[in-house]
Motif scaffolding. Structure first.
Motif, PDB file in Angstrom:
ATOM      1  N   VAL A  36       0.832  -1.206   0.000  1.00  0.00           N
ATOM      2  CA  VAL A  36       0.000   0.000   0.000  1.00  0.00           C
ATOM      3  C   VAL A  36       0.863   1.251   0.000  1.00  0.00           C
ATOM      4  N   VAL A  37       1.934   1.238   0.793  1.00  0.00           N
ATOM      5  CA  VAL A  37       2.775   2.428   0.929  1.00  0.00           C
ATOM      6  C   VAL A  37       3.808   2.521  -0.185  1.00  0.00           C
ATOM      7  N   VAL A  38       4.558   1.441  -0.387  1.00  0.00           N
ATOM      8  CA  VAL A  38       5.720   1.506  -1.275  1.00  0.00           C
ATOM      9  C   VAL A  38       5.328   1.472  -2.743  1.00  0.00           C
ATOM     10  N   GLU A  39       4.426   0.561  -3.115  1.00  0.00           N
ATOM     11  CA  GLU A  39       4.112   0.386  -4.529  1.00  0.00           C
ATOM     12  C   GLU A  39       2.936   1.256  -4.983  1.00  0.00           C
ATOM     13  N   ARG A  40       1.898   1.367  -4.158  1.00  0.00           N
ATOM     14  CA  ARG A  40       0.738   2.157  -4.562  1.00  0.00           C
ATOM     15  C   ARG A  40       0.905   3.628  -4.218  1.00  0.00           C
ATOM     16  N   GLY A  41       1.865   3.940  -3.336  1.00  0.00           N
ATOM     17  CA  GLY A  41       2.131   5.333  -3.007  1.00  0.00           C
ATOM     18  C   GLY A  41       0.986   6.026  -2.296  1.00  0.00           C
ATOM     19  N   GLN A  42       0.209   5.273  -1.500  1.00  0.00           N
ATOM     20  CA  GLN A  42      -0.925   5.867  -0.798  1.00  0.00           C
ATOM     21  C   GLN A  42      -0.443   6.772   0.328  1.00  0.00           C
ATOM     22  N   SER A  43      -1.309   7.686   0.730  1.00  0.00           N
ATOM     23  CA  SER A  43      -0.973   8.638   1.780  1.00  0.00           C
ATOM     24  C   SER A  43      -0.904   7.939   3.133  1.00  0.00           C
ATOM     25  N   VAL A  44      -0.308   8.632   4.079  1.00  0.00           N
ATOM     26  CA  VAL A  44      -0.217   8.104   5.440  1.00  0.00           C
ATOM     27  C   VAL A  44      -1.610   7.873   6.015  1.00  0.00           C
ATOM     28  N   ALA A  45      -2.521   8.798   5.734  1.00  0.00           N
ATOM     29  CA  ALA A  45      -3.891   8.660   6.261  1.00  0.00           C
ATOM     30  C   ALA A  45      -4.565   7.408   5.702  1.00  0.00           C
ATOM     31  N   THR A  46      -4.366   7.130   4.410  1.00  0.00           N
ATOM     32  CA  THR A  46      -4.959   5.932   3.805  1.00  0.00           C
ATOM     33  C   THR A  46      -4.363   4.677   4.403  1.00  0.00           C
ATOM     34  N   ARG A  47      -3.054   4.671   4.577  1.00  0.00           N
ATOM     35  CA  ARG A  47      -2.388   3.509   5.174  1.00  0.00           C
ATOM     36  C   ARG A  47      -2.929   3.237   6.571  1.00  0.00           C
ATOM     37  N   GLU A  48      -3.069   4.296   7.364  1.00  0.00           N
ATOM     38  CA  GLU A  48      -3.573   4.122   8.723  1.00  0.00           C
ATOM     39  C   GLU A  48      -5.011   3.618   8.712  1.00  0.00           C
ATOM     40  N   ALA A  49      -5.818   4.094   7.749  1.00  0.00           N
ATOM     41  CA  ALA A  49      -7.199   3.621   7.641  1.00  0.00           C
ATOM     42  C   ALA A  49      -7.221   2.137   7.291  1.00  0.00           C
ATOM     43  N   GLY A 203      -2.523  10.547  -2.988  1.00  0.00           N
ATOM     44  CA  GLY A 203      -1.953   9.673  -3.999  1.00  0.00           C
ATOM     45  C   GLY A 203      -0.659  10.208  -4.585  1.00  0.00           C
ATOM     46  N   GLU A 204       0.031  11.078  -3.836  1.00  0.00           N
ATOM     47  CA  GLU A 204       1.292  11.678  -4.279  1.00  0.00           C
ATOM     48  C   GLU A 204       1.113  12.528  -5.549  1.00  0.00           C
ATOM     49  N   LYS A 205      -0.130  12.922  -5.839  1.00  0.00           N
ATOM     50  CA  LYS A 205      -0.395  13.757  -7.014  1.00  0.00           C
ATOM     51  C   LYS A 205       0.119  15.174  -6.750  1.00  0.00           C
ATOM     52  N   GLU A 206       0.947  15.682  -7.661  1.00  0.00           N
ATOM     53  CA  GLU A 206       1.533  17.006  -7.498  1.00  0.00           C
ATOM     54  C   GLU A 206       0.757  18.043  -8.312  1.00  0.00           C
ATOM     55  N   ARG A 207       0.715  19.250  -7.769  1.00  0.00           N
ATOM     56  CA  ARG A 207       0.050  20.338  -8.475  1.00  0.00           C
ATOM     57  C   ARG A 207       0.716  21.659  -8.108  1.00  0.00           C
ATOM     58  N   LEU A 208       0.506  22.657  -8.925  1.00  0.00           N
ATOM     59  CA  LEU A 208       1.011  24.000  -8.664  1.00  0.00           C
ATOM     60  C   LEU A 208      -0.142  24.865  -8.173  1.00  0.00           C
ATOM     61  N   VAL A 209       0.066  25.543  -7.058  1.00  0.00           N
ATOM     62  CA  VAL A 209      -0.975  26.387  -6.476  1.00  0.00           C
ATOM     63  C   VAL A 209      -0.414  27.785  -6.266  1.00  0.00           C
ATOM     64  N   PRO A 210      -1.032  28.799  -6.860  1.00  0.00           N
ATOM     65  CA  PRO A 210      -0.560  30.176  -6.639  1.00  0.00           C
ATOM     66  C   PRO A 210      -0.925  30.651  -5.236  1.00  0.00           C
TER      67      PRO A 210
END
Length: 327
Positions: A36-49, A203-210
């Motif tokens: 869940v953590v290493v391969e799927r790259g889920q967030s800490v909150a998802t892992r804990e859930a 999901g480790e999705k990156e974005r740019l926010v002004p």
């Protein structure tokens, strides 16, 4: 990270003396959580859930079977057992949304078991998810959001008040999730001429926010007043003792402000993110642009804000559509 996940599972299972596991199943569950953590790259909150869902399900199976569950037990599970688990959780007062999340976690687990050739049991895939009542975001009014930011009713040190204001401005002024705001460092914060934030969301999705100038100014004020050394790659926002700021402290600050300003109970930190999106939509922002700013994976997640702002959309329709009745 892998070691942390395995240790976390050990801590969860050790917390209940009635939940010993067979060695084979314990190893498999640990391997799944690593995946869940290493391969799927889920967030800490998802892992804990997922960890909580695994613990609850395995505890139920031990009670259900009268012995510690093993892989053979999982292979023989039928739909009635999964439904009994959900019914048991329902009796404990768990909401439909949480039950649906637990069922989703179990489906993920059993699909992984099959893909890894551990065992095959598709009974969980035949269990219908609980119906989740339709709900829409509950943003604050423009005036209500402004009152939270502009009016300082907090007690305590000046630097703490400045800290809370900076965090709330990141939620309302940039639409960040609270975890994203508290994950900023001096190197990633919009200061020193930087007006764009690189945010890593779900999901480790990156974005740019002004970042608005008022947001940058609030962060700079907090950093100037903060009594702790803020290293470049360490957490920007600190608690009273200098450690990373807990989201709970921001929630408590919001509760106090909510009472002082006579705002509804729905005025939470996350409601500021909803307010950011709704107020942008009201001002004519494009739905796709809002999707990018919020970091939603699909437009359907963002479209919920159109229900909040239905009156404005109808007005735009009336004005723009060639067949609309003119009033």
């Amino acid at each position: 990270m892998v070691g942390t996940v395995a240790q976390s599972l050990d801590d969860i299972l050790a917390g209940d003396d009635e939940l010993p596991l067979s060695g084979d199943l314990k190893r498999v569950v640990e391997d799944w959580l690593r995946h869940v953590v290493v391969e799927r790259g889920q967030s800490v909150a998802t892992r804990e859930a997922y960890e909580r869902d695994a613990r609850q399900f395995l505890a139920f199976l031990k009670s259900h079977f009268g012995h510690p569950p093993c892989l053979g037990d999982l292979e023989r599970l039928d739909t009635r057992t999964f439904r009994a688990f959900l019914a048991n959780r329902r009796k404990a007062g768990v909401t439909s949304r949480s039950l649906a999340r637990s069922l989703s976690a179990l489906r993920t687990f059993f699909r992984w078991l099959e893909r890894e050739h551990v065992l095959q049991n598709r009974a969980v895939l035949q269990v219908a998810a609980p119906k989740i009542p339709h709900s829409i975001p509950k943003p604050l009014t423009v005036e209500g959001a402004a009152s939270l930011i502009d009016r300082d009713t907090r007690d305590g040190a000046e630097w703490i008040a400045a800290r809370d204001t900076a965090v709330l401005l990141l939620l309302y002024g940039a639409g960040l999730r609270i975890s994203e705001a508290l994950g900023l460092t001096p190197n990633t914060a919009p200061i020193d001429g930087r007006d764009i934030m690189h945010i890593k969301g779900k999901g480790e999705k990156e974005r740019l926010v002004p970042a608005l100038a008022v947001v940058s100014d609030a962060i700079a004020t907090y950093m100037r007043l903060c009594p702790y050394s803020l290293e470049a790659n360490e957490p920007l926002f600190r608690g009273a003792r200098g450690g990373p700021l807990s989201p709970r402290l921001i929630q408590l600050a919001m509760e106090k402000l909510r009472l002082d300003l006579d705002l509804p109970n729905t005025a939470t930190p996350h409601a500021l993110r909803h307010s950011f999106a709704t107020h942008l939509l009201s001002a004519g922002a494009d739905l796709r642009q809002i999707q990018e700013l919020l970091g939603h994976a699909s437009l359907s997640s963002t479209q919920v804000y159109t229900e909040v702002n239905r009156d404005r959309l109808l007005a735009v329709y009336d004005q723009a559509h060639p067949r609309a009745a003119r009033r």
